[in-house]
Write an enzyme that holds these catalytic residues in place. Structure first.
Site, PDB file in Angstrom:
ATOM      1  CG  HIS A 257     -19.849   1.610  10.216  1.00 23.00           C
ATOM      2  ND1 HIS A 257     -20.394   2.249   9.970  1.00 23.00           N
ATOM      3  CD2 HIS A 257     -19.569   1.725  12.039  1.00 23.00           C
ATOM      4  CE1 HIS A 257     -21.178   3.023  10.941  1.00 23.00           C
ATOM      5  NE2 HIS A 257     -20.818   2.614  12.415  1.00 23.00           N
TER       6      HIS A 257
ATOM      7  CD1 TRP B  35     -46.863 -12.926   6.207  1.00 18.23           C
ATOM      8  CD2 TRP B  35     -44.875 -13.693   5.103  1.00 18.23           C
ATOM      9  NE1 TRP B  35     -47.115 -12.775   4.898  1.00 18.23           N
ATOM     10  CE2 TRP B  35     -45.755 -13.101   4.336  1.00 18.23           C
ATOM     11  CE3 TRP B  35     -43.417 -13.835   4.649  1.00 18.23           C
ATOM     12  CZ2 TRP B  35     -45.783 -13.601   2.742  1.00 18.23           C
ATOM     13  CZ3 TRP B  35     -43.583 -14.049   3.049  1.00 18.23           C
ATOM     14  CH2 TRP B  35     -43.985 -13.638   2.528  1.00 18.23           C
ATOM     15  CG  ASN B  36     -44.315  -8.261  10.997  1.00 19.93           C
ATOM     16  OD1 ASN B  36     -45.509  -8.085  10.704  1.00 19.93           O
ATOM     17  ND2 ASN B  36     -44.185  -8.633  12.830  1.00 19.93           N
TER      18      ASN B  36
HETATM   19 MN    MN Z   1     -22.745   1.373  15.120  1.00 19.97          MN
END
Ligand code: MN
Length: 258
Positions: A79, A61-62
């Site tokens: 955003h 796993w990472n």
């Molecule tokens: Mn974006």
């Protein structure tokens, strides 16, 4: 048969195909550049936790380190400052129904080959509707530019002395889609949903400004749009459920009949 039993049968028979609209995500994934006065997003790093070794003899796993807006990714309304006070505006609060919708694919590959700064105008979009029908409710509007064929970061970001050059939407087109069509959002092949030069538009970054202000989404760095019909595909684009997430890398899948 129920519609879902029929879907499963057609997936098994190959009469409904799954087209992967996603770029590979890794250390080579290009990341958008901003003027140096602004904070920038890091590139992708992947660090092994264990790989069948003394740190974990039976498993691999990472750890990932990356910005939310990396590679093929989703832009949530939160955003942008124009979408910051809207309800259900983040990755964890958007209703899951709003991740799935019919695709409208607008092919401007030829124009972009001639002009990397090509902008989709409102007139051109209306001409597309004249040919293919009105953009339906809850559609994903996908701008097919051929840009995803640019595989190296330098070609893909295409930054000159006067900033990046890549195609996108004319501000009036973003306004039209945000205000006059009940779409889920727009998707592009480029690094972001605004054109490369859009920092100098009025307003700056009009697609982000208008789309997110209207509670709509963005999908960036798509590929394989050339495998979709102009209409008739269904796109599933569900971001990670990051708490108050502004966006997320994701796997974007299209279901295509025939
Ligand atoms: Mn974006």
């Amino acid at each position: 048969m129920s519609i879902l039993e029929q879907l499963v049968a057609e997936l098994d028979a190959g009469t409904v195909r799954v087209v992967d609209l996603t770029q590979p995500l890794g250390p080579d994934t290009p990341v958008i550049g901003l003027p140096p006065i602004f904070a920038s997003s890091p590139g992708v790093t992947i660090e092994v936790i264990s790989q069948y070794d003394e740190k974990g003899p039976g498993w691999y796993w990472n750890t990932l380190h990356l910005g939310e807006h990396t590679g093929t990714h989703f832009d949530a309304p939160v955003h942008w400052i124009t979408g910051k006070d809207l309800p259900d505006n983040a990755c964890d609060t958007i209703p899951a129904r709003r991740f799935i919708g019919p695709a409208c694919v607008i092919d401007v590959t030829a124009e972009v080959a001639a002009d990397p700064d090509f902008l989709l105008t409102r007139e051109r979009l209306l001409a597309w509707e004249g040919e293919h029908g009105r953009i339906p409710r809850n559609a994903w509007v996908l701008l097919r530019t051929g840009w995803s064929r640019r595989t190296g970061a330098s070609d893909f970001l295409n930054v000159g002395a006067d900033g990046p050059h890549s195609p996108g939407f004319h501000p009036e087109t973003s306004r039209f889609l945000a205000e006059e069509r009940e779409i889920l959002g727009v998707g592009v092949e480029t690094v972001g949903t605004d054109a490369g030069q859009a920092g100098g538009f009025d307003p700056p970054f009009p697609n982000h400004t208008l789309m997110h202000g209207a509670g709509k989404f963005g999908l960036a760095s798509l590929r394989n749009l050339d495998q979709l019909p102009a209409t008739g595909a269904v796109v599933i684009a569900a971001p990670l459920k990051i708490v108050n997430g502004s966006g997320s890398p994701l796997r974007v899948l299209a279901l295509v009949a025939g």
